[in-house]
Design a protein around this motif. Structure first.
Motif, PDB file in Angstrom:
ATOM      1  N   LYS A 169       1.981   5.613  -4.201  1.00 29.28           N
ATOM      2  CA  LYS A 169       3.089   6.020  -5.063  1.00 29.28           C
ATOM      3  C   LYS A 169       2.560   6.668  -6.346  1.00 29.28           C
ATOM      4  O   LYS A 169       3.093   7.679  -6.811  1.00 29.28           O
ATOM      5  CB  LYS A 169       3.957   4.817  -5.405  1.00 29.28           C
ATOM      6  CG  LYS A 169       5.160   5.157  -6.269  1.00 29.28           C
ATOM      7  CD  LYS A 169       6.011   3.921  -6.527  1.00 29.28           C
ATOM      8  CE  LYS A 169       7.231   4.268  -7.396  1.00 29.28           C
ATOM      9  NZ  LYS A 169       8.065   3.068  -7.658  1.00 29.28           N
ATOM     10  N   ARG A 170       1.490   6.101  -6.906  1.00 29.62           N
ATOM     11  CA  ARG A 170       0.959   6.689  -8.128  1.00 29.62           C
ATOM     12  C   ARG A 170       0.385   8.076  -7.870  1.00 29.62           C
ATOM     13  O   ARG A 170       0.523   8.978  -8.698  1.00 29.62           O
ATOM     14  CB  ARG A 170      -0.101   5.786  -8.763  1.00 29.62           C
ATOM     15  CG  ARG A 170      -0.597   6.381 -10.082  1.00 29.62           C
ATOM     16  CD  ARG A 170      -1.483   5.461 -10.875  1.00 29.62           C
ATOM     17  NE  ARG A 170      -1.931   6.122 -12.093  1.00 29.62           N
ATOM     18  CZ  ARG A 170      -2.807   5.610 -12.953  1.00 29.62           C
ATOM     19  NH1 ARG A 170      -3.302   4.397 -12.753  1.00 29.62           N
ATOM     20  NH2 ARG A 170      -3.169   6.292 -14.017  1.00 29.62           N
ATOM     21  N   TYR A 171      -0.259   8.256  -6.715  1.00 31.95           N
ATOM     22  CA  TYR A 171      -0.760   9.583  -6.374  1.00 31.95           C
ATOM     23  C   TYR A 171       0.391  10.581  -6.311  1.00 31.95           C
ATOM     24  O   TYR A 171       0.267  11.725  -6.765  1.00 31.95           O
ATOM     25  CB  TYR A 171      -1.503   9.554  -5.036  1.00 31.95           C
ATOM     26  CG  TYR A 171      -2.951   9.148  -5.160  1.00 31.95           C
ATOM     27  CD1 TYR A 171      -3.889  10.006  -5.734  1.00 31.95           C
ATOM     28  CD2 TYR A 171      -3.389   7.903  -4.706  1.00 31.95           C
ATOM     29  CE1 TYR A 171      -5.219   9.634  -5.857  1.00 31.95           C
ATOM     30  CE2 TYR A 171      -4.711   7.529  -4.833  1.00 31.95           C
ATOM     31  CZ  TYR A 171      -5.632   8.394  -5.405  1.00 31.95           C
ATOM     32  OH  TYR A 171      -6.940   8.034  -5.543  1.00 31.95           O
ATOM     33  N   ALA A 172       1.515  10.145  -5.742  1.00 32.82           N
ATOM     34  CA  ALA A 172       2.672  11.033  -5.644  1.00 32.82           C
ATOM     35  C   ALA A 172       3.205  11.395  -7.029  1.00 32.82           C
ATOM     36  O   ALA A 172       3.547  12.548  -7.307  1.00 32.82           O
ATOM     37  CB  ALA A 172       3.759  10.374  -4.808  1.00 32.82           C
ATOM     38  N   ILE A 173       3.261  10.399  -7.921  1.00 38.23           N
ATOM     39  CA  ILE A 173       3.796  10.625  -9.271  1.00 38.23           C
ATOM     40  C   ILE A 173       2.837  11.486 -10.089  1.00 38.23           C
ATOM     41  O   ILE A 173       3.245  12.471 -10.714  1.00 38.23           O
ATOM     42  CB  ILE A 173       4.041   9.277  -9.978  1.00 38.23           C
ATOM     43  CG1 ILE A 173       5.168   8.520  -9.268  1.00 38.23           C
ATOM     44  CG2 ILE A 173       4.392   9.504 -11.434  1.00 38.23           C
ATOM     45  CD1 ILE A 173       5.349   7.089  -9.769  1.00 38.23           C
ATOM     46  N   GLU A 174       1.567  11.114 -10.118  1.00 37.65           N
ATOM     47  CA  GLU A 174       0.594  11.810 -10.953  1.00 37.65           C
ATOM     48  C   GLU A 174       0.386  13.264 -10.535  1.00 37.65           C
ATOM     49  O   GLU A 174       0.123  14.126 -11.363  1.00 37.65           O
ATOM     50  CB  GLU A 174      -0.745  11.066 -10.939  1.00 37.65           C
ATOM     51  CG  GLU A 174      -0.695   9.658 -11.520  1.00 37.65           C
ATOM     52  CD  GLU A 174      -0.579   9.651 -13.046  1.00 37.65           C
ATOM     53  OE1 GLU A 174      -0.766  10.723 -13.653  1.00 37.65           O
ATOM     54  OE2 GLU A 174      -0.290   8.590 -13.605  1.00 37.65           O
TER      55      GLU A 174
END
Length: 258
Positions: free
Chosen positions: A248-253
């Protein structure tokens, strides 16, 4: 792990870039968008038997076979045999002649590649099928830990990948960076290959050398179809890599649409 990844070092967002150096023997891309091996692009075979094997000159190869195993298995300075050259240049009749006369079926060249690995790398299905039929080992790794299946995946060749799996190729084989065929398919944005491997039971939870699983790869490479497929399989969405990042963080960042 923190001592190896300080905050001032590169962002983990670039992890899908720069992994091509784990593959040896690729030159410029051909008309199919694939990279031919250096066997084709850098130099021609030197010894007569290697030249004959490269051109499919079956009569000349037979003459060497009749002389005995020493002449038949002559190696050049890169430790390549006639079987390597026949497999690279796509001459299954020469491959058959050599293996039927008891030549070594799994010799390694200077990069640790066997004739089977070269056949997969060069997309020579007939040669690959012949080698497998005579017992070539599909799980031998080259000097970078890549198997024939890794090269089939790199090329996006589902037919060769399927044949290798039929002959007990390890679908979870890891190279020196712990990249499995599934992770490689995602890294190369080959959705059909990734879907094929998942359908054949590839473990989506397997992680690379930095703890990144297939969901993180799918997110970072923007593969919405594979993300949906992985989520349907109940993959762990809370898994953290060595940087402490989740999918999820990869998607957001990365501001990914997925």
């Amino acid at each position: 792990m923190q001592m190896f990844f300080h905050k001032k070092e590169r962002t983990p967002l670039g992890f899908c870039d720069g992994l091509d150096n784990i593959f040896v023997g690729f030159g410029s891309k051909d008309e199919r968008g694939c990279r031919p091996p250096k066997y084709h692009t850098r130099y021609a075979p030197y010894y007569r038997i290697h030249k004959a094997a490269s051109t499919g000159d079956i009569d000349t190869v037979k003459s060497f076979v009749l002389r005995g195993i020493f002449d038949m298995e002559q190696i050049d300075w890169k430790y390549r045999t006639a079987l390597h050259f026949a497999s690279v240049y796509g001459h299954p009749e020469v491959v058959t002649l050599l293996v039927q006369n008891n030549c070594e079926i799994n010799p390694k060249d200077i990069n640790g590649a066997t004739p089977l690995i070269k056949a997969a790398q060069c997309r020579q299905m007939e040669c690959l099928d012949t080698l497998l039929s005579y017992g070539a080992d599909p799980n031998i790794m080259d000097c970078c830990g890549n198997t024939a299946l890794h090269y089939a995946v790199y090329n996006g060749d589902i037919g060769i990948a399927a044949r290798l799996l039929e002959c007990k190729a390890n679908i979870e084989a890891m190279n020196e960076n712990k990249i499995t065929p599934l992770l490689l398919a995602l890294k190369q944005n080959k959705e059909k290959m990734a879907e094929f491997l998942i359908s054949r039971g590839a473990n989506a939870e397997t992680c690379d050398f930095l703890g990144r699983n297939s969901l993180m790869y799918a997110v970072r490479c923007g593969s919405e179809h594979i993300i949906k497929l992985l989520l349907q399989g109940d993959i762990d969405t809370f898994k953290k890599d060595a940087f402490g990042w989740t999918a999820k963080r990869y998607a957001i960042e990365s501001k990914s649409k997925v």
